[in-house]
Design an enzyme around this catalytic site. Sequence first.
Site, mmCIF file in Angstrom:
data_model
loop_
_atom_site.group_PDB
_atom_site.id
_atom_site.type_symbol
_atom_site.label_atom_id
_atom_site.label_comp_id
_atom_site.label_asym_id
_atom_site.label_seq_id
_atom_site.Cartn_x
_atom_site.Cartn_y
_atom_site.Cartn_z
ATOM 1 N N ARG A 1 -1.246 -2.913 -9.164
ATOM 2 C CA ARG A 1 -0.236 -3.013 -8.093
ATOM 3 C C ARG A 1 0.679 -4.180 -8.396
ATOM 4 O O ARG A 1 0.371 -5.326 -8.123
ATOM 5 C CB ARG A 1 -0.968 -3.224 -6.778
ATOM 6 C CG ARG A 1 -0.068 -3.437 -5.610
ATOM 7 C CD ARG A 1 -0.841 -3.844 -4.398
ATOM 8 N NE ARG A 1 -1.509 -2.747 -3.743
ATOM 9 C CZ ARG A 1 -2.477 -2.908 -2.833
ATOM 10 N NH1 ARG A 1 -2.892 -4.105 -2.516
ATOM 11 N NH2 ARG A 1 -3.030 -1.872 -2.270
ATOM 12 N N GLU B 1 0.814 -1.221 0.000
ATOM 13 C CA GLU B 1 0.000 0.000 0.000
ATOM 14 C C GLU B 1 0.845 1.267 0.000
ATOM 15 O O GLU B 1 0.346 2.327 -0.360
ATOM 16 C CB GLU B 1 -0.910 0.019 1.227
ATOM 17 C CG GLU B 1 -2.049 -0.964 1.167
ATOM 18 C CD GLU B 1 -3.390 -0.325 0.858
ATOM 19 O OE1 GLU B 1 -3.553 0.886 1.076
ATOM 20 O OE2 GLU B 1 -4.271 -1.054 0.390
HETATM 21 C C1 UGA Z 1 -5.041 -4.739 0.858
HETATM 22 C C2 UGA Z 1 -4.879 -4.163 2.248
HETATM 23 O O1 UGA Z 1 -4.695 -2.803 2.248
HETATM 24 C C3 UGA Z 1 -3.753 -4.719 3.020
HETATM 25 O O2 UGA Z 1 -4.207 -5.891 3.636
HETATM 26 C C4 UGA Z 1 -2.495 -5.012 2.300
HETATM 27 O O3 UGA Z 1 -1.473 -4.149 2.665
HETATM 28 C C5 UGA Z 1 -2.630 -5.038 0.803
HETATM 29 O O4 UGA Z 1 -3.918 -5.327 0.329
HETATM 30 C C6 UGA Z 1 -1.799 -6.163 0.268
HETATM 31 O O5 UGA Z 1 -2.017 -7.297 0.686
HETATM 32 O O6 UGA Z 1 -0.974 -5.949 -0.581
HETATM 33 P P1 UGA Z 1 -6.431 -4.188 -1.297
HETATM 34 O O7 UGA Z 1 -5.721 -5.062 -2.290
HETATM 35 O O8 UGA Z 1 -7.017 -2.960 -1.872
HETATM 36 O O9 UGA Z 1 -5.471 -3.771 -0.086
HETATM 37 O O10 UGA Z 1 -7.543 -5.006 -0.494
HETATM 38 P P2 UGA Z 1 -8.706 -6.042 -0.800
HETATM 39 O O11 UGA Z 1 -9.703 -5.829 0.285
HETATM 40 O O12 UGA Z 1 -8.164 -7.418 -0.897
HETATM 41 O O13 UGA Z 1 -9.367 -5.566 -2.167
HETATM 42 C C7 UGA Z 1 -8.841 -5.812 -3.432
HETATM 43 C C8 UGA Z 1 -9.764 -5.203 -4.469
HETATM 44 O O14 UGA Z 1 -11.016 -5.883 -4.478
HETATM 45 C C9 UGA Z 1 -10.092 -3.729 -4.259
HETATM 46 O O15 UGA Z 1 -10.029 -3.073 -5.497
HETATM 47 C C10 UGA Z 1 -11.519 -3.738 -3.752
HETATM 48 O O16 UGA Z 1 -12.217 -2.587 -4.089
HETATM 49 C C11 UGA Z 1 -12.093 -4.973 -4.428
HETATM 50 N N1 UGA Z 1 -13.222 -5.607 -3.682
HETATM 51 C C12 UGA Z 1 -13.101 -5.955 -2.384
HETATM 52 C C13 UGA Z 1 -14.405 -5.866 -4.367
HETATM 53 O O17 UGA Z 1 -14.546 -5.583 -5.584
HETATM 54 N N2 UGA Z 1 -15.444 -6.448 -3.687
HETATM 55 C C14 UGA Z 1 -15.362 -6.819 -2.389
HETATM 56 O O18 UGA Z 1 -16.350 -7.366 -1.830
HETATM 57 C C15 UGA Z 1 -14.149 -6.573 -1.708
#
Ligand code: UGA
Length: 349
Positions: A307, A122
């Site tokens: 990312r 992040e």
């Molecule tokens: C996460 C967290 O910030 C941290 O745990 C960590 O530092 C980082 O990932 C990592 O592991 O590298 P993010 O990848 O955005 O960040 O988190 P997720 O909750 O896994 O979401 C991934 C993507 O899926 C996002 O774009 C989110 O908007 C999307 N999402 C999430 C959906 O489309 N639907 C959902 O129900 C949940």
Amino acid sequence: MANRKILILGANGFIGSSLVWKILTDTDWEVVGADLSDNKITESLKNPRFKFSKKDIVKDRDWVEEQVKECDTVLPLVAIATPALYVKDPLRVYRLDYEANMEIVKMCVAHRKRLIFPSTSEVYGMCPDEFFDEYKSNLVLGPIEKERWIYSCIKQMLDRVIWAYGNHEGLQFTLFRPFNFIGPKQDDIKAPQEGASRVLTQFSHNIINGKTIKLVDGGKQKRAFTFIDDAMDCMLKILENKGGCADGKIFNIGNPYQEYSIRELAEMLVELVGEYPEYAENAKNAKIEIVPSEDYYGKGYQDVSRRMPSIKQAEEILGWKPATDLRTAMKLTLDYHLLGKDYELERAK
Ligand code: UGA
């Protein structure tokens, strides 16, 4: 390998529980662990080289300091790491992730202990680089009203302070940056807090329970997913620190070969859940709905569209490379949750 005594704070977390297991099965080191609960470490608790205590790093500060003095290496893995909470409760994130952890960083400086600290993917935020490089990429965050960035900003500040302690006061440290680790023991598939779990747990829960999958802003955003077991191989190399190779360094731990959009992740998962007879019907009827991020997370959210880690540092310095594809990683995770099959135990036999 010389015996070591490693302190893992947050030993029952996703990374903590996996790392405790890895150390106990692959080395002869001792591990001192602390966490608020112990449900993910039941097997490790049987090992006499693992001393675990139920402690709170904020309330039990003195106990933590005693352990820091007793151990040679410290991994402070206690943190809130779910994006929904960055937006809903940024001050809780600040107090735990920043204030409580900074105390531990200072203890490592005071007692001259080796610190291995979890930074995060992040920190790169909305960096436009094709591959995020530990030493060259800019760290790009949104405006203050976008509260999602508080976590990234906190971690960046910790990185900078640790780096400075290393350069100016002799702290022996390594920073590691997890890129979307997935695997068993992440969040509980059966009981995710709605909207507060990471994506794989949330989607799995929705599919097996016949609930609609919510694709935030259409699911075009991409992530490179890393299987926890691959990540732990890398962590062990950092811990081993042959010839001091990891000292004063930053390592992305990610899998650039497994980049998928969130929509692709959802579709692959529906297909995989369909292979379990008990859930095949729900998988067949799975529905996907597109929701605006503002409705799903709130106004303070802003997404990361891509990312991608550069893992040159880990490849060249540590001789590490991830080996597990997303499909296999998801299958092993589903086997754990839906069939009670634990690949870690199988491998250790
Ligand atoms: C996460 C967290 O910030 C941290 O745990 C960590 O530092 C980082 O990932 C990592 O592991 O590298 P993010 O990848 O955005 O960040 O988190 P997720 O909750 O896994 O979401 C991934 C993507 O899926 C996002 O774009 C989110 O908007 C999307 N999402 C999430 C959906 O489309 N639907 C959902 O129900 C949940």
